[in-house]
Design an enzyme around this catalytic site. Structure first.
Site, PDB file in Angstrom:
ATOM      1  N   GLU A  50       4.578  -1.657  13.329  1.00 24.32           N
ATOM      2  CA  GLU A  50       3.322  -1.723  12.581  1.00 24.32           C
ATOM      3  C   GLU A  50       2.085  -1.600  13.453  1.00 24.32           C
ATOM      4  O   GLU A  50       1.108  -0.956  13.065  1.00 24.32           O
ATOM      5  CB  GLU A  50       3.273  -3.016  11.769  1.00 24.32           C
ATOM      6  CG  GLU A  50       4.346  -3.095  10.699  1.00 24.32           C
ATOM      7  CD  GLU A  50       4.325  -1.908   9.766  1.00 24.32           C
ATOM      8  OE1 GLU A  50       3.327  -1.177   9.725  1.00 24.32           O
ATOM      9  OE2 GLU A  50       5.333  -1.704   9.066  1.00 24.32           O
ATOM     10  N   GLY A  72       0.837  -1.191   0.000  1.00 27.53           N
ATOM     11  CA  GLY A  72       0.000   0.000   0.000  1.00 27.53           C
ATOM     12  C   GLY A  72       0.872   1.240   0.000  1.00 27.53           C
ATOM     13  O   GLY A  72       0.631   2.203  -0.725  1.00 27.53           O
ATOM     14  N   ALA A  73       1.909   1.201   0.816  1.00 26.13           N
ATOM     15  CA  ALA A  73       2.851   2.311   0.903  1.00 26.13           C
ATOM     16  C   ALA A  73       4.053   1.854   1.713  1.00 26.13           C
ATOM     17  O   ALA A  73       4.003   0.833   2.382  1.00 26.13           O
ATOM     18  CB  ALA A  73       2.202   3.517   1.579  1.00 26.13           C
ATOM     19  N   MET A  74       5.142   2.633   1.641  1.00 30.32           N
ATOM     20  CA  MET A  74       6.346   2.276   2.393  1.00 30.32           C
ATOM     21  C   MET A  74       6.957   3.535   2.962  1.00 30.32           C
ATOM     22  O   MET A  74       7.153   4.521   2.260  1.00 30.32           O
ATOM     23  CB  MET A  74       7.320   1.550   1.448  1.00 30.32           C
ATOM     24  CG  MET A  74       8.678   1.260   2.049  1.00 30.32           C
ATOM     25  SD  MET A  74       8.564   0.093   3.446  1.00 30.32           S
ATOM     26  CE  MET A  74       9.925   0.675   4.445  1.00 30.32           C
ATOM     27  N   GLU A 124       1.828   6.041   7.426  1.00 25.83           N
ATOM     28  CA  GLU A 124       3.240   6.166   7.030  1.00 25.83           C
ATOM     29  C   GLU A 124       3.924   7.321   7.761  1.00 25.83           C
ATOM     30  O   GLU A 124       5.106   7.242   8.092  1.00 25.83           O
ATOM     31  CB  GLU A 124       3.348   6.355   5.510  1.00 25.83           C
ATOM     32  CG  GLU A 124       2.720   5.247   4.681  1.00 25.83           C
ATOM     33  CD  GLU A 124       3.182   3.848   5.061  1.00 25.83           C
ATOM     34  OE1 GLU A 124       4.334   3.695   5.499  1.00 25.83           O
ATOM     35  OE2 GLU A 124       2.378   2.904   4.951  1.00 25.83           O
TER      36      GLU A 124
HETATM   37 ZN   LIG Z   1       3.417   0.281   8.313  1.00 20.61          ZN
END
Ligand SMILES: [Zn+2]
Length: 1010
Positions: free
Chosen positions: A478, A420-422, A456
């Site tokens: 996370e 999804g994103a980094m 993020e």
């Molecule tokens: Zn994450």
């Protein structure tokens, strides 16, 4: 990292699927677990500690001393045990009902001024028998060493080292997957020259290191790098050529020295190399128009030689040579094409660079230049992300009481991107769908973008500034980013109503965590596959859930926040383990509370407790046990619990109190069984007045009831008696939860071809929710919660082929085709496209529209529609297109497989497709990765027969090192068994009940007795 696949057990259900799904089971980034066998330098001061080599590692459940205080009546012990349980509850007394709210949250620090609100204090006895210890593992590279056989462990004499062979035939001087601790990197200077035409790149890596222990070798990571030249120097001494050994099985390279390097020396290793740009989604990869990186968790080693573990932090100076028509981006500000040396020490997995022709919009926020980049033709879709990022950056600067440490923050939408994103530090990369929204996008579409940006950005502190030491504690990154994502959204964008989303993801992770194949939040991991597997909903959503529970429990608004500020400040720039967080929270607690003691079971044990309530007279007894869907060793946890009130005596509720609901607003991570009488009382209360409970509580009753039924603890009759109140339900969370659960059953019946039962079930659903379905409108809707509600209801209505629904959807599609300026509201697109795709003609029209569309959210909804067709030829086409990656990007394949698997025409087809193409799939997505986890779950969860169970078992056991050991395989087998069991247990009851209900006049209460 944020994931972007969709897993939904339910079919076309609601909102979750796409947007939410990204947060449901899709974890973001993962940390590798920390390896407790790493050698703390202090332990072996004299020799090179790395030499004292490997102990076999064992991973085991840690169960900390909950047993010692057993049955202790001492008040203090009672209190601490109660905290362990972390409960809140509410009840209703007919005689003392506050006018504003019928219930009050309990907390030990409050007095019992209201009879309806009590503090729960528990004395807990945990007799924990850890039935199974996981196997001791040798992390030696198989038996392929220079000696025959694997070495046997000998407790009395030191192990003889058996080194593997490097690619050049010499002995490789290291045997373990984790790197030795004798040499640490200080800084990297990287010069990279990508050649996008030939899909290759050249690199020079200059690595400055310091020697922490005398050693005669340097071992670091490097994978698929062709090293053409290597020099080494100590201090300011002369550089000399050295030979670099490579050992592919462990993805490592090494240099051996004849003389020992000495503690305190500084040295420099310079490596010149070349490699292919990756054609998958990790490492330094390229697509048609750009080259970009995705390193987390273990792929930095594919782009440059490095110490690729999160605890080896260093600074980075990155130079990129590129063609004139491209621009480059990296973590720190651009100085021509040489980037400033990072001002912060960072882990290798956070390094990033992008070479592409992108253009930005920017804004200065408290001294940080925030920019959003996209391909030029989508520049107009970047404004919302810039606004969201700016507001959230200010929020976090204040909330964490630490300013974002870099001068710039880039958010880049990458056309080919799997996650999804980094959260790369200063250069966050996104899928286009998670960053770009048009001006007229619906709040639901904006919620996706704001959520991912919030996640993020939180990582810039949780993860980047303070990093887990090893991937076993990935949840520290996370779980926290996930929790902060919801917390910040509720503060900064209350109109996005993130609470419904957060509630539903908590239900979903509990469904997974109730499986015996689940794992503790903190889990020992060593191999690359194990590290990949940590990126799952347990690290993300369970991590977030237990933080919510803790925050709700700690007294005072700010205590939780103070604790995390303390943690961030104390460990800024370094690495941590779970206990460091609990210790910080303990330090700031007033009155003093041992947070570590309270929280340890939640991170070290898998699963969660089931609390059973029974009332006798005015006494309430609560008992606790491990809630498992598959009964394990029954004596695994035996936990007698007694509950008392705030004076630590027996907990009493006057008999005039009619009902009692625990886990107020579902902030706790446990489920509750109220027993026959307790459920009856709640059901009766709800049938009189729905609003006696909050919507979170109603949704949690529904969720808990279905979970209990799945376990076999309550009859399906009882489930239906609870659902009877839903005639009157209009709130989003309870309705979507009920529909999702019913749809799961409906889809299982469909796959077993129980068509008569399906028809009864359809009648049942329409009977209960039909009126609400009919009330939904098809125009633009501004309220996000209402969007979610109607999207769920209309998806269900149309998938049941409710005539007025399919008619409206078809009409809307026809209008859209004839005039594409008439936009379909975002929350209805999936419904409309899915209905349209059932006609072959309209499917082909939709397919053409998909090819041309540039609006990412809409494009995704079209894809969901296309994949929901029941025409097998078209299903084959779309699966193959997803694999090929031209018209449909391969990153969408997990989503396609998920959607196809839900349909009757496609579920066997999808299973076949996955078996036939398994090798290509694990080449694209890596064994253990979130995408692979998603694919396995999608294709196996529709099964509920022995024949399918056998097939699935046979296929995965044939894979061996190509994935047979994945946890998701165990999860799949367990799920099929549970489906099978549920069917055996409930089919006849269901038939009897539904037939009876169907023949009754509508709206007659089926009654609550059983
Ligand atoms: Zn994450």
């Amino acid at each position: 990292m944020a994931f972007f696949c969709v897993f939904a057990e339910s079919a076309n259900l609601p909102r979750n699927m796409i947007e939410n799904s990204m947060f449901e089971e899709e974890p973001d980034v993962v940390d590798l677990a920390k390896d407790t066998t790493a050698w703390p330098p202090s332990t072996f001061p004299a020799l090179d500690p790395d030499e004292i080599t490997y102990e076999p590692r064992s991973s085991r459940l840690l169960v900390r001393g909950l047993g010692e205080n057993d049955m202790d009546e001492d008040e203090e012990d009672c209190e601490s045990s109660a905290r362990l349980l972390g409960m809140s509850f509410m009840n209703r007394s007919s005689s003392h009902r506050p006018s504003s709210s019928p219930y009050t949250r309990q907390s030990p620090s409050r007095s019992c001024s209201r009879p309806t609100a009590r503090t729960m204090v528990a004395c807990v006895l945990f007799l924990v028998i850890v039935a199974s210890m996981t196997m001791v593992l040798y992390f030696l590279p198989g038996c392929t060493f220079t000696k025959d056989g694997c070495p046997k462990r000998n407790k009395t004499t030191p192990l003889e080292l058996v080194y593997p062979l490097a690619t050049n035939g010499e002995l490789f001087p290291w045997t373990q997957l984790r790197l030795p601790q004798s040499v640490h990197p200080l800084s990297y200077e990287l010069t990279l020259t990508p050649d996008l035409d030939n899909m290759t790149f050249a690199g020079i890596a200059v690595i400055n290191m310091s020697v922490l222990h005398n050693t005669n070798r340097i071992v670091l990571h490097g994978l698929n790098l062709n090293i053409s030249n290597a020099t080494f120097k100590i201090g300011d001494g002369p550089a000399s050529n050295v030979t670099v050994l490579q050992y592919k099985a462990n993805q490592q390279i090494a240099v051996k020295f004849t003389e020992y390097l000495k503690v305190g020396q500084y040295c420099v290793l310079t490596l010149t190399y070349s490699a292919n740009l990756s054609s998958t989604y990790d490492g330094f990869y390229s697509s048609s128009i750009l080259a970009a990186t995705q390193f987390e968790p273990l792929s930095a080693r594919k782009a440059f030689p490095c110490f690729d573990e999160p605890a080896f932090k260093a600074t980075f100076l990155i130079k990129i040579n590129r063609k004139q028509n491209y621009t480059t981006l990296s973590n720190i500000g651009l100085f021509q094409d040489e980037f400033e040396r990072t001002s912060v020490n960072m882990s290798t997995y956070l390094v990033a660079f992008v070479v592409a022709n992108f253009s930005p919009i920017s804004k200065n926020v408290s001294g940080t230049l925030v920019s959003v980049y996209s391909v030029p033709e989508k520049k107009e879709h970047t404004e919302y992300a810039l606004e969201a990022a700016s507001k959230l950056l200010e929020f976090y600067n204040t909330f964490f009481d630490i300013d974002y440490p870099l001068k710039k923050l880039d958010l880049v939408a990458i056309p080919d991107f799997l996650a999804g994103a980094m959260e790369n530090w200063g250069l966050i990369t996104f899928r286009e769908t998670t960053l770009l929204v048009g001006k007229d996008s619906s709040p639901l579409e904006k919620q996706v973008v704001a959520s991912v940006v919030a996640h993020e950005l939180a990582h810039q502190w949780f993860g980047n500034l303070v990093t887990m030491r090893w991937w076993n504690d990935l949840w520290l990154n996370e779980g926290f980013a996930t929790y902060m994502q919801y917390l910040s959204l509720q503060e900064v964008f209350p109109e996005l109503q993130a609470e419904n989303l957060f509630l539903s993801v908590r239900f979903r992770v509990m469904d997974k965590d109730a499986l015996i194949s689940s794992h503790p939040v903190s889990t020992a991991v060593v191999t690359p596959e194990q590290v990949e597997e940590m990126f799952d909903s347990v690290s993300y959503e369970k991590g977030a859930s237990i933080l919510l529970m803790l925050n709700a429990y700690l007294p005072g608004e700010q205590q939780f926040r103070k604790g995390i500020i303390q943690y961030l400040k104390q460990f800024s720039g370094s690495n941590t383990e779970t206990n460091n967080l609990w210790d910080s929270l303990t330090q700031v607690s007033t009155p003093h509370q041992n947070v570590s003691e309270m929280m340890s079971s939640w991170t070290s044990l898998k699963g969660f407790p089931l609390v059973s309530v029974s009332r006798k007279g005015d006494e309430v007894t609560l008992t606790q046990e491990h809630f498992l869907l598959t009964p394990a060793n029954a004596s695994l946890w035996e936990i007698p619990v007694t509950y008392v009130n705030d004076s630590c005596s027996t907990f009493k509720v006057p008999e005039s109190v009619k009902w009692l609901k625990l886990n107020y607003q579902n902030t706790g991570y446990y489920i509750v069984d109220y027993g026959d009488d307790g459920w009856t009382a709640l059901i009766n209360a709800l049938s009189t007045n729905v609003s006696i409970l909050t919507f979170e509580d109603r949704a949690s009753l529904i969720h808990n009831m279905f979970a209990l039924s799945r376990q076999g603890r309550v009859s399906f009759r009882r489930v239906l008696s609870l659902l009877n109140y839903t005639y009157k339900e209009t709130e989003t969370a309870p309705v979507t939860e009920a529909l999702l659960q019913l749809n799961n059953i409906y889809r299982l019946l469909e796959k077993r071809q129980e068509f008569d039962l399906m028809s009864c079930m359809k009648t049942y659903i329409l009977d209960h929710f039909g009126a609400l379905m009919d009330n939904q409108t098809w125009g633009e809707e501004e309220n996000l919660s209402k969007q979610e509600l109607r999207s769920a209801l209309l998806s269900m209505a149309c998938s049941l082929e409710k005539e007025n629904c399919t008619q409206s959807a078809n009409d809307m599609f026809k209008q859209y085709v004839s005039n594409q300026t008439r936009r379909i509201p975002g929350d209805l697109q999936q419904v409309v496209f899915s209905v349209a795709a059932q006609s072959r003609t309209d499917w082909l029209i939709l397919y053409d529209m998909y090819k041309q569309s540039t609006v990412d959210a809409e494009k995704r909804n079209m894809l969901l529609g296309l994949a929901s067709t029941q025409d097998t030829q078209l299903l084959a086409k779309i699966l193959n297109e997803g694999l090929k990656g031209d018209v449909i990007q391969t990153q969408e394949l997990p989503l396609i497989i998920n959607t196809v698997s839900r349909g009757f025409a496609g579920y066997l087809f999808a299973w076949d497709f996955v078996q036939v193409n398994w090798d290509r799939l694990i080449e694209k997505f890596l064994v253990g990765s979130f995408a692979i986890q998603s694919i396995i779950k999608s294709v196996t969860s529709p099964f509920s027969t022995q024949a399918h169970l056998d097939q699935v078992k046979a296929f995965f056991s044939s894979l061996q090192e190509r994935g047979s050991q994945m946890r998701s395989v165990q999860e799949a087998l367990e799920t099929i068994r549970l489906n099978q069991l549920w069917m055996e247990r409930n089919l006849s009851t269901l038939r009897e009940l539904l037939t009876k209900i169907q023949s009754q006049p509508q709206k007659e209460e089926p009654g609550v007795s059983h």
